[in-house]
Design a protein around this motif. Structure first.
Motif, PDB file in Angstrom:
ATOM      1  N   UNK A 169       0.814  -1.221   0.000  1.00  0.00           N
ATOM      2  CA  UNK A 169       0.000   0.000   0.000  1.00  0.00           C
ATOM      3  C   UNK A 169       0.845   1.267   0.000  1.00  0.00           C
ATOM      4  N   UNK A 170       1.858   1.310   0.855  1.00  0.00           N
ATOM      5  CA  UNK A 170       2.567   2.561   1.075  1.00  0.00           C
ATOM      6  C   UNK A 170       3.866   2.686   0.275  1.00  0.00           C
ATOM      7  N   UNK A 171       4.665   1.618   0.250  1.00  0.00           N
ATOM      8  CA  UNK A 171       5.945   1.692  -0.464  1.00  0.00           C
ATOM      9  C   UNK A 171       5.784   1.504  -1.965  1.00  0.00           C
ATOM     10  N   UNK A 172       4.838   0.668  -2.362  1.00  0.00           N
ATOM     11  CA  UNK A 172       4.673   0.357  -3.785  1.00  0.00           C
ATOM     12  C   UNK A 172       3.602   1.230  -4.441  1.00  0.00           C
ATOM     13  N   UNK A 173       2.445   1.363  -3.776  1.00  0.00           N
ATOM     14  CA  UNK A 173       1.337   2.129  -4.368  1.00  0.00           C
ATOM     15  C   UNK A 173       1.369   3.612  -4.003  1.00  0.00           C
ATOM     16  N   UNK A 174       2.093   3.963  -2.945  1.00  0.00           N
ATOM     17  CA  UNK A 174       2.153   5.365  -2.542  1.00  0.00           C
ATOM     18  C   UNK A 174       0.861   5.882  -1.940  1.00  0.00           C
ATOM     19  N   UNK A 175       0.126   5.013  -1.235  1.00  0.00           N
ATOM     20  CA  UNK A 175      -1.138   5.426  -0.615  1.00  0.00           C
ATOM     21  C   UNK A 175      -0.888   6.355   0.566  1.00  0.00           C
ATOM     22  N   UNK A 176      -1.897   7.145   0.873  1.00  0.00           N
ATOM     23  CA  UNK A 176      -1.900   7.999   2.064  1.00  0.00           C
ATOM     24  C   UNK A 176      -2.933   7.428   3.025  1.00  0.00           C
ATOM     25  N   UNK A 177      -2.601   7.238   4.310  1.00  0.00           N
ATOM     26  CA  UNK A 177      -3.558   6.642   5.266  1.00  0.00           C
ATOM     27  C   UNK A 177      -4.613   7.650   5.730  1.00  0.00           C
ATOM     28  N   UNK A 178      -5.587   7.914   4.863  1.00  0.00           N
ATOM     29  CA  UNK A 178      -6.576   8.953   5.162  1.00  0.00           C
ATOM     30  C   UNK A 178      -7.986   8.411   5.368  1.00  0.00           C
ATOM     31  N   UNK A 179      -8.122   7.097   5.560  1.00  0.00           N
ATOM     32  CA  UNK A 179      -9.442   6.493   5.812  1.00  0.00           C
ATOM     33  C   UNK A 179      -9.549   6.204   7.305  1.00  0.00           C
ATOM     34  N   UNK A 180     -10.407   6.928   7.995  1.00  0.00           N
ATOM     35  CA  UNK A 180     -10.569   6.770   9.439  1.00  0.00           C
ATOM     36  C   UNK A 180     -12.011   7.088   9.801  1.00  0.00           C
ATOM     37  N   UNK A 181     -12.457   6.679  11.000  1.00  0.00           N
ATOM     38  CA  UNK A 181     -13.823   7.022  11.411  1.00  0.00           C
ATOM     39  C   UNK A 181     -14.095   8.514  11.356  1.00  0.00           C
ATOM     40  N   UNK A 182     -13.130   9.328  11.807  1.00  0.00           N
ATOM     41  CA  UNK A 182     -13.340  10.779  11.810  1.00  0.00           C
ATOM     42  C   UNK A 182     -13.478  11.329  10.396  1.00  0.00           C
ATOM     43  N   UNK A 183     -12.631  10.853   9.480  1.00  0.00           N
ATOM     44  CA  UNK A 183     -12.712  11.343   8.104  1.00  0.00           C
ATOM     45  C   UNK A 183     -13.997  10.876   7.440  1.00  0.00           C
ATOM     46  N   UNK A 184     -14.432   9.646   7.767  1.00  0.00           N
ATOM     47  CA  UNK A 184     -15.689   9.148   7.202  1.00  0.00           C
ATOM     48  C   UNK A 184     -16.867   9.989   7.677  1.00  0.00           C
ATOM     49  N   UNK A 185     -16.899  10.279   8.970  1.00  0.00           N
ATOM     50  CA  UNK A 185     -18.007  11.075   9.514  1.00  0.00           C
ATOM     51  C   UNK A 185     -18.057  12.444   8.848  1.00  0.00           C
ATOM     52  N   UNK A 186     -16.922  13.110   8.768  1.00  0.00           N
ATOM     53  CA  UNK A 186     -16.889  14.452   8.180  1.00  0.00           C
ATOM     54  C   UNK A 186     -17.358  14.433   6.722  1.00  0.00           C
ATOM     55  N   UNK A 187     -16.832  13.499   5.937  1.00  0.00           N
ATOM     56  CA  UNK A 187     -17.183  13.438   4.514  1.00  0.00           C
ATOM     57  C   UNK A 187     -18.640  13.031   4.322  1.00  0.00           C
ATOM     58  N   UNK A 188     -19.126  12.073   5.129  1.00  0.00           N
ATOM     59  CA  UNK A 188     -20.496  11.580   4.968  1.00  0.00           C
ATOM     60  C   UNK A 188     -21.517  12.629   5.372  1.00  0.00           C
ATOM     61  N   UNK A 189     -21.260  13.323   6.473  1.00  0.00           N
ATOM     62  CA  UNK A 189     -22.192  14.365   6.914  1.00  0.00           C
ATOM     63  C   UNK A 189     -22.292  15.466   5.863  1.00  0.00           C
ATOM     64  N   UNK A 190     -21.167  15.862   5.302  1.00  0.00           N
ATOM     65  CA  UNK A 190     -21.189  16.891   4.250  1.00  0.00           C
ATOM     66  C   UNK A 190     -21.965  16.404   3.027  1.00  0.00           C
ATOM     67  N   UNK A 191     -21.736  15.147   2.639  1.00  0.00           N
ATOM     68  CA  UNK A 191     -22.437  14.589   1.478  1.00  0.00           C
ATOM     69  C   UNK A 191     -23.940  14.488   1.738  1.00  0.00           C
ATOM     70  N   UNK A 192     -24.318  14.077   2.960  1.00  0.00           N
ATOM     71  CA  UNK A 192     -25.740  13.987   3.303  1.00  0.00           C
ATOM     72  C   UNK A 192     -26.408  15.352   3.256  1.00  0.00           C
ATOM     73  N   UNK A 193     -25.733  16.370   3.772  1.00  0.00           N
ATOM     74  CA  UNK A 193     -26.301  17.722   3.727  1.00  0.00           C
ATOM     75  C   UNK A 193     -26.511  18.188   2.296  1.00  0.00           C
ATOM     76  N   UNK A 194     -25.527  17.920   1.452  1.00  0.00           N
ATOM     77  CA  UNK A 194     -25.639  18.351   0.052  1.00  0.00           C
ATOM     78  C   UNK A 194     -26.738  17.589  -0.683  1.00  0.00           C
ATOM     79  N   UNK A 195     -26.882  16.305  -0.364  1.00  0.00           N
ATOM     80  CA  UNK A 195     -27.868  15.471  -1.057  1.00  0.00           C
ATOM     81  C   UNK A 195     -29.287  15.745  -0.578  1.00  0.00           C
ATOM     82  N   UNK A 196     -29.463  15.882   0.723  1.00  0.00           N
ATOM     83  CA  UNK A 196     -30.799  15.958   1.296  1.00  0.00           C
ATOM     84  C   UNK A 196     -31.340  17.370   1.429  1.00  0.00           C
ATOM     85  N   UNK A 197     -30.460  18.348   1.598  1.00  0.00           N
ATOM     86  CA  UNK A 197     -30.930  19.725   1.759  1.00  0.00           C
ATOM     87  C   UNK A 197     -31.879  19.839   2.935  1.00  0.00           C
TER      88      UNK A 197
END
Length: 509
Positions: free
Chosen positions: A184-212
């Protein structure tokens, strides 16, 4: 958009485990059937090809065209995936006497290869293959071997392709997590940015935009999935979320009131509907398991639909669908025939003419719990054992009556509270009691009795696909048995179920 890894599913029982291991390293990944290879975009950092129950030599073996991804992003073939890449590139794979199942050791490995950075020579790996790569195409290098299999791992440097005959995702491959970390990190160069906090922030923003400002209705069950879905939606749209909690008369003892009280403390807009008499009336005289499930599902839909129509201007139906459900619907072999008919919202979208929103559809069960913790979900809900949609109906073998439900509720309450009091509840994945359709001769005092038999069940599992019975202490089981027989009139025998899944199932019906 965060970076991601694509996992191509060839039907292996371990595919979901690969995904969980990747996500445990805080990298987002998606599972796609092998025939849906996407065009790599800027967010796709690598692709993992899973194992398979097929042999690459079978006529009907999965055989996707890899040309649009070869050389575009790093590839890691696992077991069948490794064999397929080798064969697809001109190598030779055949069934031979060098097949391996179970534990093996990497007796030689190339530590200069990025996949084996910080991996110890002789480390244990888990093999599960009948076919063996006997000849690699030109340009492929052997980078690890076991005693019996020369090509346990290979590398095609010019196209950044790796193949391993073993399964790094399983517990028995002792340094498998490090190998996945390297990929993941040495070969693909991934960034470890998947976490509960990041999911909550992104999902809440997406829900607000979708549902109004739209209103959303959600059926709560008291379980983890629907509760976490409710908290995410509440965080996004507040009082525009309307929750309905239906008492089907088949819940655990006092569960209806205790769950409603928990939700009240969370600030959720919840309406409790006691429809227990309606459910029990419909179940009167029914003993066939699938008939019970269908009746409960139908009545739930009727009750939920009636209550939802009392809410003005609802436009969306929220569901607690999680990622394994999504994967199952687009599985390698098509929609699974094992999906139970009690899926508690089955049929609702079509009947209610509402748009569907599924805030948890990217999460595995263990991730749902971590997100729930991030959102502040109380431990009494967060740590709850899974509970079947039809409730105690499928733990009462035979006919459902109010008396039999009440009896099982009492026994179940003793067992579950005893697990909690003895600090055993959290070490068990799911526990419950089955009321059997047989009676047993017993002696109480100087009297002969002929009363009901109950079976205690406690299992350990990750996702319910497989499960082992829990070795509860004999002293604990003895105390619980005595308490049940002494306190619950109508029960004179207690047994403990020591069957694993497979061949048994977790529930008895």
């Amino acid at each position: 958009m965060q970076n991601k890894i694509i996992i191509l599913d060839f039907g292996s029982q371990y595919t979901q485990l690969i995904a969980r291991r990747v996500r445990e390293l805080n990298v987002y990944c998606e599972i796609l059937p092998y025939y849906r290879i996407p065009e790599p975009d800027d967010t796709t950092k690598g692709i993992i090809l899973s194992g398979s129950p097929y042999s690459v030599t079978d006529e009907k073996a999965p055989a996707p065209d890899l040309t649009k991804v070869l050389g575009k992003v790093p590839l890691l073939g696992v077991c069948y995936g490794a064999q397929y890449i080798a064969k697809h590139s001109g190598g030779i794979v055949d069934s031979s006497e060098t097949r391996e199942y179970g534990r093996a050791n990497l007796e030689t490995l190339d530590n200069t290869n990025p996949l084996f950075k910080n991996i110890d020579k002789g480390c244990q790996v888990w093999m599960s293959h009948g076919d063996t790569i006997t000849s690699l195409p030109k340009g492929f290098d052997v980078v690890a071997s076991t005693k019996d299999v020369k090509i346990a791992a290979y590398h095609l440097p010019i196209r950044n392709v790796f193949g391993i005959q073993f399964h790094p995702e399983v517990y028995h491959t002792t340094q498998g997590t490090q190998m996945l970390h390297n990929f993941l990190f040495d070969i693909c160069g991934c960034v470890p940015d998947w976490s509960p906090a990041s999911f909550v922030a992104a999902t809440v923003e997406e829900l607000r935009n979708t549902l109004g400002n739209d209103k959303v209705v959600l059926g709560l069950s008291g379980g983890v999935d629907s509760s976490v879905a409710a908290l995410l939606l509440h965080k996004a749209i507040g009082p525009n979320l309307c929750c309905i909690f239906v008492n089907n008369g088949l819940l655990r003892k006092n569960e209806f009131d205790s769950v409603l009280d928990s939700y009240k403390h969370l600030g959720l807009n919840v309406k409790g509907v006691d429809a227990s008499e309606r459910f029990l009336k419909e179940l009167d005289g029914v003993s066939e398991p699938e008939a019970k499930r269908k009746i409960i599902g139908r009545v739930f839909i009727e009750v939920f639909d009636e209550e939802a129509h009392l809410i003005k201007d609802v436009k969306w139906l929220a569901q607690g669908t999680i990622y394994p459900d999504v994967i199952e619907s687009v599985s390698v072999n098509g929609p699974s025939v094992t999906i139970k008919s009690h899926h508690n919202v089955g049929g609702l979208p079509e009947k209610m003419n509402l748009k569907v929103i599924e805030p948890l559809k990217l999460l595995f069960k263990d991730e749902v719990r971590r997100v729930g913790k991030e959102l502040g979900l109380p431990e009494n809900i967060l740590g709850r054992h899974p509970f079947p949609g039809p409730g105690l109906a499928i733990r009462i073998l035979g006919e459902i009556t109010a008396e039999r439900v009440a009896l099982l509720q009492e026994v179940d309450d003793i067992f579950i509270n005893a697990l909690k009091a003895n600090n055993l509840y959290d070490s068990v994945w799911q526990a419950g009691v089955m009321l059997l359709p047989v009676k047993s001769v017993g002696v109480m005092g100087d009297e002969r009795t002929y009363e009901s038999v109950v079976a205690l069940r406690a299992v350990q599992s990750t996702d319910g696909m497989t499960a082992d019975w829990v070795h509860l202490p004999y002293e604990f089981l003895a105390r619980v048995s005595n308490e049940i027989i002494n306190k619950v009139r109508g029960v004179n025998r207690v047994v403990y179920d020591i069957s694993s899944k497979p061949p048994a199932t977790i529930e008895w019906e």
